[in-house]
Design a protein around this motif. Structure first.
Motif, PDB file in Angstrom:
ATOM      1  N   PHE A   1      -8.147 102.453   3.337  1.00 26.27           N
ATOM      2  CA  PHE A   1      -9.422 102.397   4.043  1.00 26.27           C
ATOM      3  C   PHE A   1     -10.562 103.001   3.238  1.00 26.27           C
ATOM      4  O   PHE A   1     -11.704 102.980   3.672  1.00 26.27           O
ATOM      5  CB  PHE A   1      -9.315 103.136   5.381  1.00 26.27           C
TER       6      PHE A   1
ATOM      7  N   PRO B   1     -13.842  94.309   5.634  1.00 26.60           N
ATOM      8  CA  PRO B   1     -13.882  93.227   6.611  1.00 26.60           C
ATOM      9  C   PRO B   1     -13.720  93.722   8.034  1.00 26.60           C
ATOM     10  O   PRO B   1     -13.614  92.933   8.936  1.00 26.60           O
ATOM     11  CB  PRO B   1     -12.693  92.369   6.196  1.00 26.60           C
ATOM     12  N   GLY B   2     -13.705  94.996   8.243  1.00 27.42           N
ATOM     13  CA  GLY B   2     -13.704  95.499   9.614  1.00 27.42           C
ATOM     14  C   GLY B   2     -12.328  95.733  10.185  1.00 27.42           C
ATOM     15  O   GLY B   2     -11.997  95.238  11.263  1.00 27.42           O
ATOM     16  N   MET B   3     -11.526  96.504   9.496  1.00 19.86           N
ATOM     17  CA  MET B   3     -10.255  96.886  10.079  1.00 19.86           C
ATOM     18  C   MET B   3     -10.363  98.249  10.715  1.00 19.86           C
ATOM     19  O   MET B   3      -9.617  98.605  11.597  1.00 19.86           O
ATOM     20  CB  MET B   3      -9.172  96.949   9.002  1.00 19.86           C
ATOM     21  N   GLY B   4     -11.269  99.055  10.194  1.00 15.39           N
ATOM     22  CA  GLY B   4     -11.372 100.417  10.685  1.00 15.39           C
ATOM     23  C   GLY B   4     -12.449 101.089   9.868  1.00 15.39           C
ATOM     24  O   GLY B   4     -13.094 100.456   9.064  1.00 15.39           O
ATOM     25  N   ASP B   5     -12.672 102.349  10.083  1.00 12.71           N
ATOM     26  CA  ASP B   5     -13.701 103.018   9.305  1.00 12.71           C
ATOM     27  C   ASP B   5     -13.275 104.452   9.041  1.00 12.71           C
ATOM     28  O   ASP B   5     -12.098 104.766   9.164  1.00 12.71           O
ATOM     29  CB  ASP B   5     -15.031 102.941  10.059  1.00 12.71           C
TER      30      ASP B   5
ATOM     31  N   LEU C   1     -10.035  98.202   2.881  1.00 13.30           N
ATOM     32  CA  LEU C   1      -9.794  97.546   4.166  1.00 13.30           C
ATOM     33  C   LEU C   1     -10.953  97.722   5.137  1.00 13.30           C
ATOM     34  O   LEU C   1     -11.047  97.013   6.118  1.00 13.30           O
ATOM     35  CB  LEU C   1      -8.543  98.115   4.829  1.00 13.30           C
TER      36      LEU C   1
ATOM     37  N   LEU D   1     -13.521 107.073  10.696  1.00  8.61           N
ATOM     38  CA  LEU D   1     -12.811 107.735  11.796  1.00  8.61           C
ATOM     39  C   LEU D   1     -11.336 107.397  11.783  1.00  8.61           C
ATOM     40  O   LEU D   1     -10.483 108.239  12.070  1.00  8.61           O
ATOM     41  CB  LEU D   1     -13.402 107.290  13.127  1.00  8.61           C
ATOM     42  N   THR D   2     -11.043 106.134  11.504  1.00  8.96           N
ATOM     43  CA  THR D   2      -9.638 105.733  11.408  1.00  8.96           C
ATOM     44  C   THR D   2      -8.942 106.558  10.342  1.00  8.96           C
ATOM     45  O   THR D   2      -7.806 107.008  10.530  1.00  8.96           O
ATOM     46  CB  THR D   2      -9.550 104.244  11.052  1.00  8.96           C
TER      47      THR D   2
ATOM     48  N   ALA E   1      -1.533 104.411   3.841  1.00  8.32           N
ATOM     49  CA  ALA E   1      -2.305 103.510   4.698  1.00  8.32           C
ATOM     50  C   ALA E   1      -3.758 103.964   4.761  1.00  8.32           C
ATOM     51  O   ALA E   1      -4.680 103.142   4.754  1.00  8.32           O
ATOM     52  CB  ALA E   1      -1.699 103.485   6.104  1.00  8.32           C
TER      53      ALA E   1
END
Lengths: 613, 306, 211
Positions: B81, B92-96, B89, B98-99, B77
């Motif tokens: 990112f 389009p702004g699911m996370g960055d 991912l 840090l995620t 997963a």
């Protein structure tokens, strides 16, 4: 009552409603839990007493949050402190409870004294006891007065919230109270102090000077680190959770302090977003800390001990408690996609924006805070690996743990409800974030146009203003779930042998290892103890009993860390106070005649002084 | 179309990750003037594990059994990112970023729990040390990435707009990140992947009790994590416009550039492993402190404008 | 007439200071209260208000009859040594009282000037009585003297109020009278209890209790 006019007794604006929601979210599962817990621990009469006291406690907290009048606030605040004192010393047959209650009582009253001073100052200037009136009169306060008020409020509310170095009552009081009460105290009562800080400093004193936000940030950073380092060293599970409360209050204040700094620089939208991040962590902490305390209560009922070094293997005997504790531990360690991760992500974004847009001094400061938060969250994860791993996993380290039974239905349902709520707060982060932004905006009022961008977007999207950073927790959950499922299925399908045999843990050829060779919690935290030894000042005491020079019959080894705040800050103060009292005692002859003579002379002097024409 | 591209990229990355480990070992052996194992040895190992029967200790619980899936799943997963050589991912702004770091924390959390679950001192020791090192790695990693992102070209850049290129502060931050990479991928001087002595292993200690397919999953996860870190390092230092179009030529060019960056990273890591000795655990704290100093230095330099 | 009564009160006050026995002190107090009653009666005849008569009657009842007999009864019941412990011998006490009187007259002169009217005399006498009451409380050992000292003080204040302001409001007087009575009863009970536990009522020996 003359100080209460009819229309200004209650105030139910967004901020008050928010905190009332927090209190309700924590208290209702605790009541459900206490039905089972109190029945298992105490007799019927005492259980009734405990329940009654808890009801009063929750009602007084609600009164503090909803009050719109200084006197009423103070009255409700005192009531809350007193009722919680009685709850802390509820098990008064234990000397530790009595001692804890004494420390708690003294410290909370010192805090209230500071609050009283601040309220009196405000009333003297504004001439009214109502919040509305004071907010209207606040722009006319001199800057010196505002600074003094800030200091008084910070100390007064900080003592209740648990900011270092005023936190010392927390690790004594929270473990001694019964578990449902601990969860309410840690989940709701310290948040009421945060409410006080927000209401009075942010909501009334207007746009702050920069150094206020800086002071809060520094105090918060120190609280984070001190709290988590002491938590790592603890093996009483409730004391560990109490220190984590100190740490999480630090994290909440990191968000709020950053918000105040942004506000003083005039970045309205970012300030509101920072406050909202702090509020988000408030809710999250209330929920998962409440959950963790309830789980510790369940452990106490099942095994009779709070010392994790005597537990182990509980996951097999208490599966639902273990699962709830795991959810709580994951949330507090900020693992995605749970709620703790979202609020820490938000606070990181706050600091990142500060880092990027501030001048060079500000850059370094925010970088330091960011590093502090990162270190804290990693240490918290380590601490909960220790707590969960040693308490629940592997083999039982004692008979109590080996014979534990799962908690009763009411206890389990309360824990599972809170665990589900943690997950829901994480998944529904987008919705929740927009709600909290609205709450934060209600007492900051940035221009409306800037807000609309923040509050738009689909229900699951979190957008932080000032950057294009986005977060979609359902998508993360989906990615995780899909990844895990795909991997599991793939492996199970392609592995040639579909068997799993049970065997013994690899024991290097020693026949039948048992629980004595398991890793202990003290051993787990030893690297941290050594790394932070400049702060923890660990010491060891050994004692050897010898038969002869060559034969040692017995060897006792004790290791402990020095509680530096207690030893170097509070004990000298207490000793000084007692010395002063001894000195003043010299005036007390014990003789009535002397006392009468004192009165006589005083009256004469007063009459002469005031009677002189 | 984009989703399928994403999945394809993830699949290729997971499949190719053991090759990177094999390549690093080849580099090390070449420097040691040895023939060593073949380039595909990690694949043979994984295949061997998949074929074997799994023995699970009686002292363990469901956490032990589910950890390999969780670790590998979270790593995969996390892979989604990172801009590997195409769309990710984060776009389009699911996370960055840090995620990404917190997803790694998730895997590490469960792996540490699994180490404690076995009830042996090896696992416990490994968990303790892993969490110890991780707690010093986190601030350095986050600060370095923040410095890099803060200096990025676009004023709205979030933590994923890491397009600094070869500026001075970027290079210092990359030095700090390199030390983080060494720590996170369990390379010398932090940890030795070739040892199974109780006092010298950290990551291996937590895996000690695993066998069969579970061990294969965990090893794949380790390889994939290593690939993610290398690609992150490469994306920071030497970015290539990624994800803008789905045309085949663009993707092929991006892929080729990516492979080049990975090879370079692997060579440097191999050189480092051969030249240094493994440090004592408490010296690792100093080592990571040095990395922290580098990242603060990078911040100061970027503040000055370089 | 008033002046004669005031002089009587003054002399009795000084006499209280030289008493060496408890019954003598109580008798002195009784006489003083009687003279005070006569002053009040005189005042009532001049003002011709019913309220003042009632107050005077109450004064007679409480301070001349009830309280002294209660105190005597207490002395007999407790069977204490009748000697009144003195911290200052009678001569020195008298000299101190002279100073107190002089101080009172200076104090009065600040308010009323030095004209020797009846009001001035009453003022001085009343302040003297208050101060002497205090003096008795401080410089005598037995607990009984503290009750008596308090009562003497109250006498002085009553006299002051009547002389300067024409008496305090009616209900205040009633309330004070009852207050004093109840105080005396309660203190008497205390004496009894203290004596039971310690077998003496020498209050200065209570310092042994000091921690």
């Amino acid at each position: 009552m003359f100080f209460l006019s009819q229309n200004s007794r209650w105030c139910f604006d967004l901020l008050a409603l928010f905190f009332l929601g927090v209190i309700a979210l924590v208290s209702l599962p605790s009541f459900l839990f206490s039905a089972g817990y109190l029945r298992a621990q105490f007799s019927r009469g005492r259980s009734l007493l405990a329940t009654g006291l808890t009801v009063f406690f929750v009602l007084s907290m609600a009164a503090v949050v909803a009050s719109a009048n200084l006197i009423f606030f103070l009255f409700a605040w005192e009531f809350m402190s007193l009722v919680s004192y009685f709850l802390v010393v509820f098990e008064h047959e234990h000397e530790a409870s009595v001692k804890a209650g004494m420390i708690y009582l003294v410290m909370t009253h010192v805090g209230t004294a500071f609050l009283l001073a601040a309220f009196l100052l405000m009333h003297a200037q504004a001439g009214t006891w109502d919040f509305e009136g004071i907010r209207a009169a606040a722009p006319a306060f001199t800057p010196a007065l505002k600074n003094i008020l800030f200091g008084l409020f910070l100390v007064g509310f900080g003592m209740k919230a648990g900011i270092v170095p005023l936190h010392i009552w927390l690790p004594y009081a929270h473990p001694q109270a019964p578990a449902p009460v601990s969860s309410i105290m840690s989940g709701a009562m310290i948040k009421v102090a945060i409410y006080g800080l927000l209401r009075f400093i942010a909501g009334m004193l207007g746009v702050p000077p920069v150094w206020w936000g800086n002071v809060i940030l520094v105090a918060a950073g120190i609280s984070c680190l001190v709290g988590v380092i002491y938590a790592l060293m603890e093996h009483d599970i409730k004391k560990l959770l109490a220190y984590h409360s100190v740490e999480n209050i630090g994290i909440i204040l990191l968000g709020i302090g950053a918000g105040m700094v942004f506000w003083s620089w005039g970045w309205g939208v970012l300030a509101a977003a920072a406050f909202a991040a702090g509020l988000y962590h408030t809710v999250n902490h209330a929920v998962f800390k409440g959950l963790l305390f309830l789980c510790s209560g369940s452990i106490q009922v099942a095994t009779g001990t709070r010392d994790i070094e005597k537990l182990g293997g509980l996951i097999k005997r208490m599966p639902q408690t273990a699962a709830s504790f795991l959810v709580g531990a994951m949330a507090i360690s900020a693992l995605p996609p749970l709620s703790g991760f979202v609020s820490e992500w938000l606070i990181f974004q706050v600091f990142f924006v500060g880092l990027r847009d501030a001048s060079s001094g500000g850059k370094l400061f925010f970088a330091g805070m960011m590093a502090c938060l990162a270190l804290t969250s990693a240490l918290a994860a380590a601490c909960f690996v220790k707590a969960f791993g040693v308490a629940f996993l592997a083999m039982p380290r004692g008979r109590a743990a080996a014979e534990a039974r799962e908690a009763s239905l009411s206890m389990r349902s309360a824990m599972i409800f809170l665990a589900a709520l943690t997950v829901a707060l994480g998944l529904g982060a987008g919705l929740v974030w927009k709600m909290f932004c609205a709450v934060a905006a209600s007492f900051l009022e940035p221009p409306a146009s800037a807000w609309s961008g923040l509050l738009s977007g689909s229900w699951d999207l979190i957008r932080f203003p000032g950057t294009d950073a986005c977060l979609r927790t359902p998508m993360i959950m989906l990615a995780l779930g899909a990844g895990i499922a795909a991997v599991y299925l793939f492996v199970r399908l392609t592995a040639r042998k579909r068997v799993m045999t049970a065997g013994r843990t690899w024991d290097c050829g020693y026949y039948r290892l048992d629980h004595r060779t398991e890793y202990t919690a003290t051993a787990f935290s030893k690297p941290f103890r050594i790394a932070f030894s400049f702060f923890l000042l660990p010491y060891r005491k050994t004692e050897k009993i010898r038969d002869s020079f060559y034969h040692v019959k017995e060897f006792t080894y004790e290791t402990a860390t020095t509680p530096i705040f207690k030893r170097y800050l509070y004990d000298p103060m207490v000793r000084g106070l007692f010395k002063l009292a001894q000195y003043v005692k010299g005036f007390q002859m014990g003789s009535i005649h002397w006392y009468l003579a004192y009165i006589f002379v005083t009256i004469l002097i007063l009459v002469v002084i005031f009677g002189r024409p | 179309m984009k989703a399928s591209l994403l999945l394809l990229q993830a699949g290729i990355a997971v499949l190719g990750a053991p090759l990177v480990s094999g390549f690093i070992r080849k580099v090390k052996n070449a420097l040691r003037m040895r023939q060593g194992a073949s380039l595909g040895q990690p694949y043979y190992n994984i295949a061997k594990y998949m074929a074997k029967e799994e023995v699970v200790s009686e002292a363990t619980s469901w956490i032990f059994r589910w950890t390999p899936s969780i670790v590998l799943g979270s790593t995969v997963a996390a892979l989604m990112f990172v801009p590997v050589f195409s769309f990710s991912l984060s776009a389009p702004g699911m996370g960055d970023v840090l995620t990404l770091f917190f997803l790694f924390s998730l895997g590490r959390f469960f792996l540490a729990l699994a180490g404690l679950d076995t009830g042996s001192a090896f696992g416990g020791m490994g968990s303790s040390r892993e969490m110890f090192i991780a707690s010093f790695v986190e601030p350095v990693a986050i600060l370095s990435v923040a410095v890099v992102a803060g200096h990025s070209a676009s004023p709205q850049g979030g933590l994923m707009a890491c397009s600094m290129g070869m500026s001075f502060s970027g290079m210092v931050a990359a030095a700090a990140l390199f030390m983080v990479v060494l720590a996170e991928t369990s390379r010398i001087p932090v940890d030795n992947q070739e040892t199974h002595l109780e006092l010298t292993m950290i990551h291996e200690a937590m895996l000690l009790e695993y066998s069969g397919p579970s061990l294969a999953m965990l090893e794949t996860a380790a390889h994939t994590k290593q690939l993610i870190w290398f690609s992150l390092l490469g994306a920071i230092l030497w970015p290539w416009p990624v994800g803008s179009s789905a045309a085949l030529s663009d993707i092929a060019a991006a892929a080729a550039f990516f492979v080049l960056k990975i090879v370079l990273c692997a060579v440097i890591v191999g050189l480092t492993e051969v030249s240094l000795a493994k440090m004592r655990l408490f010296r690792v704290a100093d080592f990571l402190g040095l990395a922290f100093l580098f990242s603060v230095l990078a911040l100061v330099i970027s503040g000055l404008g370089y | 007439m008033t002046l004669f009564l005031l002089t009587g009160i003054m002399i009795l006050t000084y006499a209280m200071l030289v008493c060496q026995r408890v019954p003598a002190l109580i008798q002195n107090f009784r006489l003083q209260s009687l003279f005070l009653f006569l002053v009040t009666l005189d005042f009532a005849f001049r003002q011709k208000e019913a309220g003042i008569f009632v107050v005077a009657g109450l004064l007679l009842l409480v301070k001349v009859v009830l309280i002294p007999s209660f105190l005597n009864h207490l002395v007999k019941k407790i069977r204490v040594d009748e000697r009144l412990g003195l911290f200052l011998n009678p001569l020195l006490s008298l000299i101190a009282a002279l100073f107190l009187t002089w101080g009172a007259s200076v104090f009065c002169s600040w308010f009323l000037g030095t004209s020797p009217t009846a009001v001035f005399a009453a003022f001085v006498v009343s302040i003297t009585v208050v101060l002497v009451g205090f003096f008795i409380m401080v410089f005598r050992m037995k607990a009984l003297t503290q009750i008596v000292g308090l009562l003497v003080m109250e006498n002085g204040i009553f006299l002051l109020a009547s002389a300067i302001t024409g008496g305090m409001p009616f209900f205040v007087e009633i309330a004070i009278a009852f207050d004093v009575f109840v105080c005396a009863i309660i203190t008497g009970i205390f004496m009894y209890r203290i004596n039971k536990v310690f077998t003496h009522i020498e209050v200065h020996r209570l310092t042994d209790l000091k921690g």
